[in-house]
Design an enzyme around this catalytic site. Structure first.
Site, PDB file in Angstrom:
ATOM      1  N   GLU A 122       0.831  -1.189   0.000  1.00  0.00           N
ATOM      2  CA  GLU A 122       0.000   0.000   0.000  1.00  0.00           C
ATOM      3  C   GLU A 122       0.866   1.238   0.000  1.00  0.00           C
ATOM      4  O   GLU A 122       1.995   1.232   0.474  1.00  0.00           O
ATOM      5  CB  GLU A 122      -0.917  -0.013   1.229  1.00  0.00           C
ATOM      6  N   CYS A 149       1.913  -3.280  15.747  1.00  0.00           N
ATOM      7  CA  CYS A 149       1.852  -2.907  14.326  1.00  0.00           C
ATOM      8  C   CYS A 149       1.120  -3.963  13.508  1.00  0.00           C
ATOM      9  O   CYS A 149       1.450  -5.143  13.556  1.00  0.00           O
ATOM     10  CB  CYS A 149       3.265  -2.703  13.782  1.00  0.00           C
TER      11      CYS A 149
HETATM   12  N1  SAH Z   1       9.350  -0.131   9.807  1.00  0.00           N
HETATM   13  C1  SAH Z   1       9.591   1.255   9.949  1.00  0.00           C
HETATM   14  C2  SAH Z   1       8.711   2.122   9.080  1.00  0.00           C
HETATM   15  C3  SAH Z   1       7.270   1.728   8.920  1.00  0.00           C
HETATM   16  S1  SAH Z   1       6.210   1.906  10.321  1.00  0.00           S
HETATM   17  C4  SAH Z   1       9.465   1.668  11.393  1.00  0.00           C
HETATM   18  O1  SAH Z   1       9.006   0.865  12.202  1.00  0.00           O
HETATM   19  O2  SAH Z   1       9.887   2.767  11.713  1.00  0.00           O
HETATM   20  C5  SAH Z   1       5.940   3.670  10.407  1.00  0.00           C
HETATM   21  C6  SAH Z   1       5.617   4.172  11.812  1.00  0.00           C
HETATM   22  O3  SAH Z   1       4.303   3.785  12.213  1.00  0.00           O
HETATM   23  C7  SAH Z   1       6.551   3.626  12.866  1.00  0.00           C
HETATM   24  O4  SAH Z   1       6.934   4.636  13.766  1.00  0.00           O
HETATM   25  C8  SAH Z   1       5.692   2.607  13.537  1.00  0.00           C
HETATM   26  O5  SAH Z   1       6.161   2.301  14.806  1.00  0.00           O
HETATM   27  C9  SAH Z   1       4.348   3.285  13.537  1.00  0.00           C
HETATM   28  N2  SAH Z   1       3.220   2.381  13.774  1.00  0.00           N
HETATM   29  C10 SAH Z   1       3.125   1.074  13.500  1.00  0.00           C
HETATM   30  N3  SAH Z   1       1.920   0.586  13.848  1.00  0.00           N
HETATM   31  C11 SAH Z   1       1.219   1.621  14.365  1.00  0.00           C
HETATM   32  C12 SAH Z   1      -0.118   1.764  14.880  1.00  0.00           C
HETATM   33  N4  SAH Z   1      -0.950   0.741  14.915  1.00  0.00           N
HETATM   34  N5  SAH Z   1      -0.486   2.980  15.306  1.00  0.00           N
HETATM   35  C13 SAH Z   1       0.353   4.032  15.224  1.00  0.00           C
HETATM   36  N6  SAH Z   1       1.598   3.964  14.734  1.00  0.00           N
HETATM   37  C14 SAH Z   1       2.046   2.772  14.310  1.00  0.00           C
HETATM   38 FE1  SF4 Z   2       7.836  -3.532  10.753  1.00  0.00          FE
HETATM   39 FE2  SF4 Z   2       7.792  -2.819  13.311  1.00  0.00          FE
HETATM   40 FE3  SF4 Z   2       7.868  -0.924  11.415  1.00  0.00          FE
HETATM   41 FE4  SF4 Z   2       5.663  -2.441  11.782  1.00  0.00          FE
HETATM   42  S1  SF4 Z   2       6.522  -0.928  13.213  1.00  0.00           S
HETATM   43  S2  SF4 Z   2       6.590  -1.906   9.833  1.00  0.00           S
HETATM   44  S3  SF4 Z   2       6.554  -4.425  12.344  1.00  0.00           S
HETATM   45  S4  SF4 Z   2       9.447  -2.466  11.897  1.00  0.00           S
END
Ligand code: SAH
Ligand code: SF4
Length: 406
Positions: A122, A149
């Site tokens: 996405e 996540c």
């Molecule tokens: N893998 C990378 C980038 C993708 S996630 C990372 O973890 O940084 C992008 C951001 O969204 C990250 O800060 C992650 O921790 C946050 N994130 C993931 N799931 C989430 C959720 N359910 N609610 C709010 N933020 C979330």
């Molecule tokens: Fe991957 Fe963690 Fe980032 Fe989610 S928050 S995309 S599981 S590294």
């Protein structure tokens, strides 16, 4: 990979088991200049002409956004035909487009996979006054397994190619009418300042960008190229959950802005929320941040902190957070947790988030709370999961209600 294994104690990362399979006619989108020159060689362009031809292709692809070779009118008819025979300028296939009430757009993209299961990612566009941010994916699913996540729960994992990463930006600009001479498709898109619609890129979609380092680097170097898409490195942010060995490389080899998903101030809690912490604990992570190439007060690291009710949102946590980051040029982004079906967490109360942000603000950090956008289409960053979940009517209403109150 079964889910039990994925949540077993000690589990840190999944292997990207799926493979990219080259289509019969590969796309030129996302190739570096050197790779384009090699592609031209394959269709018989003599070495002395390649540099000039690369310049032409680069311009048609990345300045004009051509979707066919036919449109590249400065390229000779013969060469266009030869290219058409062997290559395409295809972008990832759009299988669904959703437009949220706030103008956020989400595209579900299908990518070639090695078996019947489709590989999907996405890509989300978030328009705001004066800028438009594209949230780009780096992997199908994610090799990591953060407990809050949604993407981390996906089992199918593969790295995207550089072309598929650049392709997301191309698709977004195609769908937004964001190439010279085009117009946005309808009024739902909030125009920025009359200029381009996609002005910023965040690698915050599906996947851990620093576990797919080379492809992310090669893609971002194409995106930042001055003679092409030309999005400045300062407007590109790579977000990592803390892959320490590749943090320095990100600064040295890509030179973009860094965001770090911190989410906890103690190793015991971070071990649980971000299991990669067992491999690269907080102190090691912050050391890498302190030494991030190009770090200055004008180019700060963004620390992301997801607000989880009763888990990491106490005032003591807020105080420990500012102590922990002392001396690092930093911004702090408090992210209200976006709930997803089946999650064990809840978002902190609004009042708690405000109190937390006050502590952070009083310590001298601007502490904008990143407003969840596009909640009605489950598009907020970190909530990307391609296999569309069926929400119950009640869950859907709850999500909408949350979007309304913030
Ligand atoms: N893998 C990378 C980038 C993708 S996630 C990372 O973890 O940084 C992008 C951001 O969204 C990250 O800060 C992650 O921790 C946050 N994130 C993931 N799931 C989430 C959720 N359910 N609610 C709010 N933020 C979330
Ligand atoms: Fe991957 Fe963690 Fe980032 Fe989610 S928050 S995309 S599981 S590294």
């Amino acid at each position: 990979m079964n889910l039990e294994a994925a949540v077993a104690p000690g589990f840190v990362e999944k292997a990207p088991l799926e493979r990219y399979v080259d289509p019969d006619r590969p796309s030129l989108v996302g190739l570096s200049r050197a790779e384009l020159a090699a592609a031209l060689g394959e269709v018989g362009v003599p070495p002395a002409q390649r540099k000039m031809r690369v310049q032409q292709l680069w311009h048609w692809l990345y300045v004009r956004g051509s979707t066919t070779f036919e449109a590249m009118t400065s390229v000779s008819k013969e060469l266009r035909a030869a290219l058409e025979n062997r290559f395409t300028v295809a972008r990832p296939e759009v299988v669904a487009e959703q437009v949220s009430a706030d103008g956020t757009r989400k595209w579900l993209l299908r990518l070639p996979g090695e078996n019947e299961r489709p590989h999907e990612v996405e890509c989300v566009y978030i328009p705001e006054t004066g800028r438009g941010t594209l949230c780009v994916s780096s992997q199908v699913g994610c090799t990591l397994n953060c407990t809050f996540c949604h993407t981390g729960t996906q089992r199918l994992v593969r790295n995207l190619t550089a072309g598929e990463i650049v392709g997301q930006i191309m698709v977004a600009r195609d769908r937004l009418g964001d190439w010279p001479g085009q117009r946005p498709p309808d009024a739902a898109v909030v125009p920025t300042d009359g200029g381009r619609l996609v002005t910023n890129i965040v690698m915050m979609g599906m996947g851990e960008p620093l576990y797919n380092f080379e492809a992310v680097r090669d893609a971002l170097l194409v995106v930042a190229d001055n003679e092409g898409i030309a999005i400045s490195r300062r407007k590109i942010t790579v977000s990592t959950s803390g892959v320490v060995p590749n943090i320095k490389r990100t600064g040295d080899e890509i030179g973009v802005m860094l965001a770090v998903s911190l989410h906890a101030v103690r190793d015991d809690l971070r071990d649980e929320l971000v299991p990669l912490n067992r491999k690269y604990p907080i102190e090691m992570l912050l050391d890498a941040c302190r030494n991030y190439p190009g770090l200055t007060n004008a180019r700060r690291i963004t620390f992301e902190y997801v607000m989880l009710k009763g888990i990491n949102d106490s005032l003591a946590d807020a105080k420990a957070l500012v102590r922990l980051l002392a001396g690092i040029p930093a911004k702090i982004n408090l992210i209200p947790f976006n709930p997803w079906p089946g999650t064990r967490y809840e978002c902190s109360d609004w009042e708690t988030i405000e109190k937390f942000s006050e502590v952070v603000f009083n310590a001298g950090y601007s502490a904008p709370v990143r407003t969840p956008r596009g909640r009605d289409i489950l598009a907020a960053c970190g909530q990307l999961k391609s296999a569309t979940e069926k929400l119950s009517a009640r869950e859907r209403m709850a999500l909408r209600a949350m979007a309304m109150t913030e």
